[in-house]
Design a protein around this motif. Sequence first.
Motif, PDB file in Angstrom:
ATOM      1  N   TYR A 262     -67.132  -1.519  23.655  1.00 32.83           N
ATOM      2  CA  TYR A 262     -68.293  -1.276  22.789  1.00 32.83           C
ATOM      3  C   TYR A 262     -67.876  -0.283  21.706  1.00 32.83           C
ATOM      4  O   TYR A 262     -67.398   0.813  22.020  1.00 32.83           O
ATOM      5  CB  TYR A 262     -69.444  -0.660  23.586  1.00 32.83           C
ATOM      6  N   ASN A 263     -68.045  -0.669  20.461  1.00 38.34           N
ATOM      7  CA  ASN A 263     -67.648   0.209  19.357  1.00 38.34           C
ATOM      8  C   ASN A 263     -68.862   0.560  18.519  1.00 38.34           C
ATOM      9  O   ASN A 263     -69.655  -0.324  18.172  1.00 38.34           O
ATOM     10  CB  ASN A 263     -66.664  -0.522  18.431  1.00 38.34           C
ATOM     11  N   ILE A 264     -68.988   1.842  18.157  1.00 38.40           N
ATOM     12  CA  ILE A 264     -70.008   2.217  17.166  1.00 38.40           C
ATOM     13  C   ILE A 264     -69.314   2.983  16.050  1.00 38.40           C
ATOM     14  O   ILE A 264     -68.423   3.788  16.288  1.00 38.40           O
ATOM     15  CB  ILE A 264     -71.162   3.049  17.792  1.00 38.40           C
ATOM     16  N   LEU A 265     -69.706   2.677  14.827  1.00 35.29           N
ATOM     17  CA  LEU A 265     -69.112   3.380  13.684  1.00 35.29           C
ATOM     18  C   LEU A 265     -70.105   3.458  12.539  1.00 35.29           C
ATOM     19  O   LEU A 265     -71.073   2.696  12.481  1.00 35.29           O
ATOM     20  CB  LEU A 265     -67.809   2.714  13.223  1.00 35.29           C
ATOM     21  N   GLY A 266     -69.858   4.415  11.624  1.00 37.38           N
ATOM     22  CA  GLY A 266     -70.727   4.573  10.465  1.00 37.38           C
ATOM     23  C   GLY A 266     -69.979   4.183   9.208  1.00 37.38           C
ATOM     24  O   GLY A 266     -69.148   3.285   9.225  1.00 37.38           O
ATOM     25  N   GLY A 311     -70.994   8.430  10.031  1.00 43.09           N
ATOM     26  CA  GLY A 311     -70.128   8.540   8.843  1.00 43.09           C
ATOM     27  C   GLY A 311     -68.766   7.934   9.120  1.00 43.09           C
ATOM     28  O   GLY A 311     -68.650   6.798   9.591  1.00 43.09           O
ATOM     29  N   SER A 312     -67.708   8.711   8.877  1.00 38.21           N
ATOM     30  CA  SER A 312     -66.342   8.177   9.026  1.00 38.21           C
ATOM     31  C   SER A 312     -65.853   8.170  10.472  1.00 38.21           C
ATOM     32  O   SER A 312     -64.678   7.880  10.706  1.00 38.21           O
ATOM     33  CB  SER A 312     -65.368   9.033   8.233  1.00 38.21           C
ATOM     34  N   TRP A 313     -66.702   8.546  11.396  1.00 35.18           N
ATOM     35  CA  TRP A 313     -66.251   8.681  12.789  1.00 35.18           C
ATOM     36  C   TRP A 313     -66.619   7.461  13.606  1.00 35.18           C
ATOM     37  O   TRP A 313     -67.625   6.816  13.351  1.00 35.18           O
ATOM     38  CB  TRP A 313     -66.839   9.964  13.395  1.00 35.18           C
ATOM     39  N   LYS A 314     -65.770   7.212  14.608  1.00 28.81           N
ATOM     40  CA  LYS A 314     -65.975   6.009  15.414  1.00 28.81           C
ATOM     41  C   LYS A 314     -65.836   6.339  16.893  1.00 28.81           C
ATOM     42  O   LYS A 314     -64.978   7.138  17.271  1.00 28.81           O
ATOM     43  CB  LYS A 314     -64.913   4.992  15.020  1.00 28.81           C
ATOM     44  N   THR A 315     -66.666   5.719  17.706  1.00 25.18           N
ATOM     45  CA  THR A 315     -66.523   5.872  19.162  1.00 25.18           C
ATOM     46  C   THR A 315     -66.346   4.504  19.786  1.00 25.18           C
ATOM     47  O   THR A 315     -67.064   3.564  19.443  1.00 25.18           O
ATOM     48  CB  THR A 315     -67.782   6.548  19.760  1.00 25.18           C
ATOM     49  N   ALA A 316     -65.364   4.400  20.678  1.00 26.43           N
ATOM     50  CA  ALA A 316     -65.199   3.157  21.444  1.00 26.43           C
ATOM     51  C   ALA A 316     -65.280   3.519  22.926  1.00 26.43           C
ATOM     52  O   ALA A 316     -64.654   4.485  23.366  1.00 26.43           O
ATOM     53  CB  ALA A 316     -63.851   2.520  21.130  1.00 26.43           C
ATOM     54  N   TRP A 317     -66.072   2.775  23.648  1.00 28.42           N
ATOM     55  CA  TRP A 317     -66.121   2.927  25.110  1.00 28.42           C
ATOM     56  C   TRP A 317     -65.679   1.602  25.711  1.00 28.42           C
ATOM     57  O   TRP A 317     -66.264   0.564  25.437  1.00 28.42           O
ATOM     58  CB  TRP A 317     -67.541   3.282  25.580  1.00 28.42           C
ATOM     59  N   ASP A 318     -64.614   1.643  26.495  1.00 31.71           N
ATOM     60  CA  ASP A 318     -64.116   0.429  27.122  1.00 31.71           C
ATOM     61  C   ASP A 318     -64.287   0.529  28.633  1.00 31.71           C
ATOM     62  O   ASP A 318     -63.943   1.557  29.245  1.00 31.71           O
ATOM     63  CB  ASP A 318     -62.625   0.210  26.795  1.00 31.71           C
ATOM     64  N   PHE A 319     -64.802  -0.527  29.217  1.00 32.38           N
ATOM     65  CA  PHE A 319     -64.972  -0.598  30.668  1.00 32.38           C
ATOM     66  C   PHE A 319     -64.075  -1.711  31.207  1.00 32.38           C
ATOM     67  O   PHE A 319     -64.178  -2.865  30.789  1.00 32.38           O
ATOM     68  CB  PHE A 319     -66.438  -0.894  31.011  1.00 32.38           C
ATOM     69  N   LEU A 332     -61.728   1.255  35.510  1.00 33.63           N
ATOM     70  CA  LEU A 332     -61.170   2.287  34.630  1.00 33.63           C
ATOM     71  C   LEU A 332     -62.016   2.277  33.369  1.00 33.63           C
ATOM     72  O   LEU A 332     -62.409   1.214  32.880  1.00 33.63           O
ATOM     73  CB  LEU A 332     -59.716   1.927  34.286  1.00 33.63           C
ATOM     74  N   GLN A 333     -62.321   3.457  32.835  1.00 29.28           N
ATOM     75  CA  GLN A 333     -63.077   3.517  31.584  1.00 29.28           C
ATOM     76  C   GLN A 333     -62.372   4.494  30.664  1.00 29.28           C
ATOM     77  O   GLN A 333     -61.797   5.470  31.131  1.00 29.28           O
ATOM     78  CB  GLN A 333     -64.486   4.062  31.832  1.00 29.28           C
ATOM     79  N   PHE A 334     -62.428   4.219  29.371  1.00 35.96           N
ATOM     80  CA  PHE A 334     -61.975   5.252  28.437  1.00 35.96           C
ATOM     81  C   PHE A 334     -62.917   5.346  27.247  1.00 35.96           C
ATOM     82  O   PHE A 334     -63.592   4.365  26.905  1.00 35.96           O
ATOM     83  CB  PHE A 334     -60.513   5.028  27.989  1.00 35.96           C
ATOM     84  N   ILE A 335     -62.947   6.541  26.687  1.00 36.87           N
ATOM     85  CA  ILE A 335     -63.749   6.755  25.483  1.00 36.87           C
ATOM     86  C   ILE A 335     -62.813   7.285  24.412  1.00 36.87           C
ATOM     87  O   ILE A 335     -62.092   8.262  24.640  1.00 36.87           O
ATOM     88  CB  ILE A 335     -64.890   7.759  25.728  1.00 36.87           C
ATOM     89  N   TRP A 336     -62.818   6.625  23.285  1.00 41.99           N
ATOM     90  CA  TRP A 336     -61.943   7.016  22.171  1.00 41.99           C
ATOM     91  C   TRP A 336     -62.857   7.447  21.032  1.00 41.99           C
ATOM     92  O   TRP A 336     -63.706   6.676  20.582  1.00 41.99           O
ATOM     93  CB  TRP A 336     -61.097   5.801  21.781  1.00 41.99           C
ATOM     94  N   GLN A 337     -62.710   8.681  20.580  1.00 42.05           N
ATOM     95  CA  GLN A 337     -63.509   9.132  19.456  1.00 42.05           C
ATOM     96  C   GLN A 337     -62.568   9.542  18.345  1.00 42.05           C
ATOM     97  O   GLN A 337     -61.829  10.523  18.481  1.00 42.05           O
ATOM     98  CB  GLN A 337     -64.395  10.307  19.877  1.00 42.05           C
TER      99      GLN A 337
END
Length: 406
Positions: A262-266, A311-319, A332-337
């Motif tokens: 799941y990715n969210i970005l501005g 804005g220019s920042w992005k978060t990805a949450w992978d399950f 396993l889960q990771f969050i990339w910001q």
Amino acid sequence: MAPKRVGAWLIGAYGALATTVVVGAKAVARGLCDRTGLVTELAELRGLPLLPLDGLVFGGWDIRRFSVWKRAEELAARDAAIPSGLLPSLKADLRAIDREVRPGTAVNSGPAISVLADPTMQSASETLHDTVERLAGDLEAFRLRHRLDRVVVVNLASTEPPLKVGRKLRRLDDFLRLIRQDRRQEISPSVLYAYAALRGGFPYINFTPSVGASIPALHELALKHQVPFYGNDGKTGETLVKTVLAPLFCYRNLRVLSWKGYNILGGLDGMVLRDQRHKLLKVRSKERVLAGILGYRPYGGVSIEYVPSLGSWKTAWDFIHFEGFLGTRMSLQFIWQGCDAILAAPLVLDLIRLTEFAHRRGEAGPMTHLACFFKDPMGVKEHRFSHQWEILLQYVNQHRAALEAR
Ligand SMILES: NC(=O)c1ccc[n+]([C@@H]2O[C@H](COP(=O)([O-])OP(=O)(O)OC[C@H]3O[C@@H](n4cnc5c(N)ncnc54)[C@H](O)[C@@H]3O)[C@@H](O)[C@H]2O)c1
């Protein structure tokens, strides 16, 4: 010998990424920041005579009337994506680049891009032939104006909807006929830019998922003019982590049942990708890697949503849901910001340096040794990051050995 003056022509010059590329190059050249994030500064790549960043001259195309300087101010003040303390010392540099940005083309660029475009850049009266001549003229004039040894063209513009690669885009002759007949519904700006670049003998990089130089007709053209090119879609965040992590499950014989991202970005990029038609190519290039590494397609997929306040920042949450010995299920889960352009900009500078080097060495066609920089590397089925990295090192070592033997 490294060349003295090289141009980088950025398509999408007022974008967050293009602006961060020029801010970064100028800041490094002036000794205002260190070289963290630049792959070409790693010990493994030293020894190649790559162009120094202070020799780079920037120009580009955009379809909006704006300013690199103003975009840099926005990125610093509104998004905290660039340290604001850097900007006063770079004001003259960025203003000078503003004078080198020319109107691009938004013809058949898709709904989310055409609403951004200045009306003069969607002129119905300019034929495809005239557009190509104008774009080619911009590149040649830039080269002559600054007495550049060579110019690398990099696509950093918004992502276009997919283009149906029919028969007319397969052979160069058919492609040229399509331009002559002004069949604008069968072509997109990224293809026109790539054509103008390769025809003029300028190497070309596509950092976006748009079609660009991917069509067979342009491969033919690049080989005809002895020009190197590569793409598509820079690998900077979630997909980079995926291509590092996925081999782990193979090496331990663990079965991945589901991998959902799941990715969210501005930002403007997020706004364009909100449109399903523009999102399609991005999702496709993000999804391709897993099946390529695992050898099967787990349940899952990738979603991308626009959250303006990021804005220019992005978060990805992978399950990742996987099965081990005795059928026991684990996860396993990771969050990339990440700050999107800060991750990508040094890679764009690396690609400019490595592409200029390849061109200087007389190499032509797809630069498959650059696969590790891309989500959807042209002509390379290997998606495991460590293996792609080895391909790059092999190329570097071959050249280093050849240069030492001279
Ligand atoms: N981490 C990253 O930043 C990253 C990674 C991989 C790919 N990309 C891709 O790079 C591109 C740029 O990202 P960004 O964050 O700078 O986006 P952005 O929206 O900030 O900038 C895009 C710029 O391109 C311009 N543009 C749009 N269509 C154009 C056209 N036909 N001709 C010339 N200019 C045009 C826009 O006006 C805008 O200034 C996007 O396609 C993005 O998907 C970015």
